[in-house]
Design a protein around this motif. Sequence first.
Motif, PDB file in Angstrom:
ATOM      1  N   ASP B  83       0.765  -0.945  -0.070  1.00 25.88           N
ATOM      2  CA  ASP B  83      -0.073  -0.582  -0.438  1.00 25.88           C
ATOM      3  C   ASP B  83       0.301   1.374   0.001  1.00 25.88           C
ATOM      4  OD1 ASP B  83       0.666   0.909   2.693  1.00 25.88           O
ATOM      5  OD2 ASP B  83      -0.929  -0.679   3.687  1.00 25.88           O
ATOM      6  N   SER B  84       0.615   2.746  -0.375  1.00 28.10           N
ATOM      7  CA  SER B  84       1.043   3.407  -0.897  1.00 28.10           C
ATOM      8  C   SER B  84       0.456   4.135  -0.054  1.00 28.10           C
ATOM      9  CB  SER B  84       1.355   3.789  -1.971  1.00 28.10           C
ATOM     10  OG  SER B  84       1.768   4.540  -2.356  1.00 28.10           O
ATOM     11  N   HIS B  85       0.621   5.018   1.504  1.00 29.77           N
ATOM     12  CA  HIS B  85      -0.120   5.902   1.932  1.00 29.77           C
ATOM     13  C   HIS B  85       0.861   7.287   2.937  1.00 29.77           C
ATOM     14  CE1 HIS B  85      -3.898   4.366   2.572  1.00 29.77           C
ATOM     15  NE2 HIS B  85      -3.178   2.721   2.646  1.00 29.77           N
ATOM     16  N   GLN B  87       5.724   7.412   3.042  1.00 30.38           N
ATOM     17  CA  GLN B  87       6.167   7.975   4.747  1.00 30.38           C
ATOM     18  C   GLN B  87       6.938   9.081   4.708  1.00 30.38           C
ATOM     19  OE1 GLN B  87       8.918   4.563   5.593  1.00 30.38           O
ATOM     20  NE2 GLN B  87       8.428   3.298   4.212  1.00 30.38           N
ATOM     21  N   LEU B 126      -1.902  14.882   8.104  1.00 34.53           N
ATOM     22  CA  LEU B 126      -0.765  13.571   7.883  1.00 34.53           C
ATOM     23  C   LEU B 126      -0.506  13.093   8.633  1.00 34.53           C
ATOM     24  CD1 LEU B 126       2.076  14.164   5.552  1.00 34.53           C
ATOM     25  CD2 LEU B 126      -0.053  13.500   4.556  1.00 34.53           C
ATOM     26  N   ARG B 141       5.709  10.886  -0.895  1.00 34.21           N
ATOM     27  CA  ARG B 141       4.437  11.145  -0.916  1.00 34.21           C
ATOM     28  C   ARG B 141       4.423   9.238  -1.456  1.00 34.21           C
ATOM     29  NH1 ARG B 141       1.308  14.922   1.137  1.00 34.21           N
ATOM     30  NH2 ARG B 141       2.396  16.962   1.335  1.00 34.21           N
ATOM     31  N   GLY B 144       5.632   4.029   1.624  1.00 33.07           N
ATOM     32  CA  GLY B 144       4.580   2.704   1.643  1.00 33.07           C
ATOM     33  C   GLY B 144       4.758   1.239   2.560  1.00 33.07           C
ATOM     34  N   THR B 232      -7.956   2.156  13.953  1.00 34.71           N
ATOM     35  CA  THR B 232      -6.919   3.185  13.133  1.00 34.71           C
ATOM     36  C   THR B 232      -7.138   4.538  13.439  1.00 34.71           C
ATOM     37  OG1 THR B 232      -8.166   1.614  11.858  1.00 34.71           O
ATOM     38  CG2 THR B 232      -7.107   3.210  10.721  1.00 34.71           C
ATOM     39  N   LYS B 235      -2.600   6.412   9.094  1.00 35.93           N
ATOM     40  CA  LYS B 235      -1.716   5.544   7.276  1.00 35.93           C
ATOM     41  C   LYS B 235      -0.703   5.662   7.293  1.00 35.93           C
ATOM     42  CE  LYS B 235      -6.128   5.451   5.870  1.00 35.93           C
ATOM     43  NZ  LYS B 235      -6.821   3.393   5.052  1.00 35.93           N
ATOM     44  N   PRO B 236       0.167   6.814   7.006  1.00 33.88           N
ATOM     45  CA  PRO B 236       1.797   6.804   6.662  1.00 33.88           C
ATOM     46  C   PRO B 236       2.533   6.096   7.968  1.00 33.88           C
ATOM     47  CG  PRO B 236       1.263   8.874   7.458  1.00 33.88           C
ATOM     48  CD  PRO B 236      -0.009   7.760   7.453  1.00 33.88           C
ATOM     49  N   LYS B 248       3.853   1.365  11.850  1.00 30.09           N
ATOM     50  CA  LYS B 248       3.892   1.595  10.235  1.00 30.09           C
ATOM     51  C   LYS B 248       2.286   0.027  11.200  1.00 30.09           C
ATOM     52  CE  LYS B 248       1.890  -0.097   7.383  1.00 30.09           C
ATOM     53  NZ  LYS B 248       0.290   0.128   5.500  1.00 30.09           N
ATOM     54  N   GLU B 251      -3.870  -2.396   8.128  1.00 24.43           N
ATOM     55  CA  GLU B 251      -5.111  -1.939   8.224  1.00 24.43           C
ATOM     56  C   GLU B 251      -5.664  -3.004   9.187  1.00 24.43           C
ATOM     57  OE1 GLU B 251      -6.496  -3.078   3.841  1.00 24.43           O
ATOM     58  OE2 GLU B 251      -5.634  -1.846   3.612  1.00 24.43           O
TER      59      GLU B 251
END
Lengths: 474, 378
Positions: B83-85, B87, B126, B141, B144, B232, B235-236, B248, B251
């Motif tokens: 996934d690409s949220h 760093q 963020l 951006r 992930g 939750t 995200k990043p 990190k 999900e």
Amino acid sequence: MSFPESLHAAYDVIVIGAGPAGLAAAATTAEAGLRTLLVDENSAPGGQIYRAITTSPLKNSSILGKDYEAGNDLVHTFEKSGADRLAGCTVWSLDRERVVGLSCGGEARLIKAERVIIATGAMERPFPIPGWTLPGVMTIGAGQTLLKSSGLIPSGRLALAGQGPLLWLYAAQILRAGGHIAAIFDTTPLANYISAAPHLPGFVFSPYWIKGLGLIREVKRVVKIVTGVTRLEAQGKNKLQTLVWEAGSRTGSIDLDVLMLHQGVVPHVNLAMAAGIKHEWDDIQLCFRPVLDESGNSSIKGIMIAGDGAGIGGAESAAERGRLAAIDTVANLRPDALAQIPSRDNVRNRLAQTMRGRAFLDHLYRPSKVFRIPQDASTIVCRCEEITAGEIRASIAIGATGPNQLKAYRRTGMGPCQGRLCGLTVTELMADERGKSPEEIGYYRLRSPVKPISLAELASIPQDETAIKAVVRG
Amino acid sequence: MQTADVIIVGGGIHGCSTALHLALRGLKPILIEKDYAGRHASGVNAGGVRQLMRHIAEIPLSIRSMDIWEKIQDLVEDDCGFDSHGQVLVAEDESELAPMRDRVAELNLRGFNHEELIDAKELRRLVPAVAESCPGGVVSRRDGAANPAQTTTAFRRMAERRGARIIEGVRVDTVKRDGGHWYVTAGSEVYSAPVLVNAAGAWGGKLAAMLGEPVPLEVVAPMLMITSRVPTFIKPVVILRGRKLSFKQFENGTVMIGGGYLGRAYPDTNETDLDWTQLKNNARTVWDLFPIMREATIVRAWAGIEAKMPDDIPVLGPSRKHDGLFHQFGFSLHGFQLGPGTGDTMAELIATGKTNISLEAFRPDRFETADIGDKHEH
């Protein structure tokens, strides 16, 4: 409860687990003058077998039986020995430098010992039948815990299924406490009576013979028994409603509120494995057990294992194995005190007596493959991640070769139970599917924390040894 | 004897990626792995897919890798859990923010725009849960995270499908060169090929030394922890540099806590020990930075066996000692993201004799003036 101020920064001996092995081991090393700490996660001593021995609300000792009362002697001897005890304290880590990670009342400590004796006992073998995760289905071990500590017997329509001495003992205890059992489904494979027969002479001369037969007779007088059971399925929408069974060509079903399952106990290996101790597959007891010398020394110097965690032998042998480990410890750390404790030969002889009849029980109650390796694809194996036998077989088909790779495919064994409820099933299923032995397939690589530890507890560990002393000694 | 075009030693993400890319170029590689693919660092790392804060020399490889990561499904027919949220590097105070500002300016001058300086407001947008006192940071951006074991296994499986031979559970005993060919004895078999790739990770130093090209590699055991599920909130991937942390949330709500604290490695027996006096510091940092985590429970911890070089960049490219020998190891705790692009680059180099990516900084003989062996003592 939190860490007492009297707690030392290091000990000669730390014993983990306050069942018969741990109580006997800690009492013996303390009597020899070794600075000893006994750690246990329960608030009262006794372990599983003598759970709540000092606190049980069941004042009528005839319910739990005479053997249970034997726990009192062990506790009294321990209490006079001068050993420190940390109750309600979780051991979450042990490494090969013999540093023990403890948490207690929201704080954590790392304490080092010259010797560590692991006496974490046994746990129930997984019993993965279709529907075993439904509310209303539980293990006999859990049922007995409720009985001993709270005097509770299940309400509603109850059946027991499985095999082994604990099943008959618990059934008798339920009946004596005024409970009712609708039926018992005995899964002992009929062929086991033949493979166990050569070991019968040893059993006839053991104390189990009279006691065991007496218990079974006591139960059979009042409870319907179905023998030779070959399939069990628990059914129900959101909770258990019906148990469907097969016994060879006979089939049937029974409406139930509670189903209790049990097919024997196996060594509780999590802490020992996480410490890196070498284990091997025991093909008679069908479980992994640590590789140990006669005294209980493991593959890691200074770490010993005693009691059922060293291989299933029962409560009486557990206490003797605890003493044997303690004697070896005293011989190494304070040989001049050996005269104050029981001699190695005496303990060895008593151990041999208590082990009589064990081979017969091992063969008779060796559980059937159909109840160890789920045949139905939809049967859940890993309860934490809800992974079925079919999903595991599918992962093997695309390349998962052992339990540790399976983690990457299915996350099996990565939930809060740390593989306790699925480890043996996964190993045996993968071995069966791949035509290998469980020894070749291996077990989950286990790691500390073997019990969850909160971030707050971990962050609370004092900075270094001097800080530990400063905090502990105020 | 079995012959091939290339023999690769080591079944981590790098060995498997190089095998796959060689096979895609029509070559026949054999990969020999002493345990199983992804058994060590490649299967148990934090899964960070990070361009952020890379050594300048690694940036071209990292960008080439990122392009592959974004189409990873097309290459290996598996999403690899990628996934690409983004760093985010968090500055805990103004003194940490200043060098970040300089770094981003320098990258921009060199034509790299993947790192962006952010202020406190954007940081809070963020990473809403971060402590109020943090004045800003840097974001990349496109970054992930992925599932490392799933990824390595997917590369292994696809390499095999494209014609690579993967041999697992067999240790390399001896390596000889004769008449332009390498002869590798492993188990009861001899393998031969004109080209040999050393992708043996933590064991790469041993193999390099065996081939007369020693490097000062340190075998280390970076540790990671996973918490129970918490609501939750992030995200990043978040990293710190002053105090060590990488953080990190998955999900399913569980949170992975790392940062490069080291346990003890026993490479001869594949074992590691966790050092809880170090993990305690890790927990302390999370406690300070993310108050929301204070009630969380650590449910698992582990360490992998990894190679670390003194300058924290890999040994990568052609040997200076032998023709037909290439090194690809020593990624110093951050090689996972580089796997896809480095395998592609190595395959290009082996197949065509050249590549546009400069590997000069990664030369195996760069330590020769230093006192080799010094680092082994630590």
